[in-house]
Design an enzyme around this catalytic site. Structure first.
Site, PDB file in Angstrom:
ATOM      1  CB  CYS A 280      30.015 -10.828  29.519  1.00  0.00           C
ATOM      2  SG  CYS A 280      31.111 -10.193  30.801  1.00  0.00           S
TER       3      CYS A 280
ATOM      4  CB  CYS B 177      32.592 -13.030  31.402  1.00  0.00           C
ATOM      5  SG  CYS B 177      31.522 -11.783  32.103  1.00  0.00           S
ATOM      6  CG  ASP B 178      32.382 -15.312  27.902  1.00  0.00           C
ATOM      7  OD1 ASP B 178      32.618 -15.935  28.952  1.00  0.00           O
ATOM      8  OD2 ASP B 178      31.224 -15.072  27.498  1.00  0.00           O
TER       9      ASP B 178
END
Ligand code: NAP
Length: 326
Positions: A153, A156-157
């Site tokens: 992701c 997200c990261d």
């Protein structure tokens, strides 16, 4: 609201279950664009619906930084904003939302029983909209270094990779979209693709090829991810020469397709050889009164717009089924 904040803000499962009544017209399994659209339409048809989501409303779409091909948003919309709007609209039309894991379905004469975290819920019809989850490469180092440089992701990261060198594995829409997104943070993003032509749509592929921070590693397969505490190196095999090379990298983002989330349906609903739900033009399944919508079904174009359309159609078919069964 970020994805992590959204997860943290979700009410505890037990709190919701004790408040829930057990008589529903439709149970919708999955809270991505297909499930939420089904809930909007079910509500507008005057049906009592319960939507069950095991992780985060909006599904995979909510992990997308910017959606540029959903009609009505010429300037694009973030995945999380679209998910929030869909949720708001579903709740507006009376949908109840339960966070939990649907683990089995039983057919009991005219009713269906859905098991969610060891509790059971009775319904007249079901819409399966459980979507897909990211495929793993299943190579050495992938599992060990997940969360320590291996990610599925970018949204997200990505912020953890400021000024870093990263690899994105895959050549489809997800890989290319995320590679473009990751250039916001990373110094250099190399797309590792097993062929010499991207699968991604023309517009995305063109954007990636002309991006100054994106580099293509064609005809390459990731064989191993190395690192003691975090990702440090990647071993790539060149499919043309057959030779392996080791390169330094700070992160590996994997986008090599997705698997349908249908494990809990095996033995109840007919699936194809890849585990996708087989269906008809009316989104029926092998069980009367159980319909399917979105990425989890056999289909040729997996997009938010087709998932939303499926949700509306499945809700309409469920409505007809309930009326005919009266
Ligand atoms: P995908 O379209 O199936 O692409 C997967 C990519 O990974 C392909 O390039 C494939 O290579 C490669 N691959 C598969 N297995 C591999 C392996 N073991 N090792 C190395 N590479 C491997 O999957 P996706 O990109 O996740 O997209 C899924 C669906 O969602 C698609 O229908 C896509 O169009 C849709 N989607 C749309 C958008 C959008 O429209 N903005 C965004 C994201 C996703 P080959 O090309 O050689 O097969």
């Amino acid at each position: 609201m970020t994805i992590l904040n959204k997860i943290a803000a979700q009410p505890k499962i037990e709190t919701i279950i004790t408040k829930m009544s057990h008589g529903h017209d439709i149970i919708i399994i999955g809270g991505g664009p297909a499930g939420l659209s089904a809930a909007i339409y079910a509500g507008r048809f005057g049906l009592k619906s319960l939507l069950i989501e095991k992780a985060i409303l909006g599904g995979l779409a909510s992990t997308t930084f910017r959606i540029e091909n959903y009609p009505g948003f010429p300037e694009g919309i973030s995945g999380i904003d679209l998910a929030n709007k869909l949720e708001e609209q579903a709740r507006l039309y009376g949908a109840k939302i339960l966070y939990g894991n649907a683990s089995a379905i039983e057919i009991e004469k005219k009713f269906k029983i859905v098991e969610v975290d060891k509790k059971t819920f009775k319904t007249k019809a079901i819409i399966l909209a459980s979507g897909t989850d990211p495929k793993k490469l299943n190579i050495p180092g992938e599992k060990k270094l997940r969360g320590r440089g291996v990610s599925y992701c970018g949204t997200c990261d990505g912020p953890f990779y400021k000024d870093k060198n990263i690899l994105v594995i895959g050549g489809g829409n997800s890989a290319v979209e995320e590679a473009i997104f990751l250039t916001r943070y990373a110094k250099k993003v190399s797309i590792v693709h097993r062929r010499d032509k991207l699968r991604a749509d023309h517009a995305l592929a063109k954007q990636a090829r002309s991006h100054p921070k994106i580099f293509m590693l064609w005809n390459s397969i990731l064989e191993e991810i190395k690192g003691s505490e975090r990702v440090e190196e990647a071993v790539l095999k060149n499919t043309t020469t057959g030779k392996n090379s080791t390169i330094k990298t700070d992160g590996v983002f994997v986008y090599v397709g997705s698997n349908p989330q249908t494990e809990f349906l095996k033995g109840t609903i007919n699936l194809d050889e890849h585990g996708f739900i087989t269906t008809t033009g009316r989104l029926t399944t092998s069980q009367p009164g159980i319909f399917v919508a979105g990425d989890v079904r056999q289909k040729t174009l997996r997009q938010i717009v087709t998932a939303a359309a499926d949700g509306a159609m499945a809700a309409d078919e469920a409505r007809k089924y309930i009326e005919e069964a009266k």
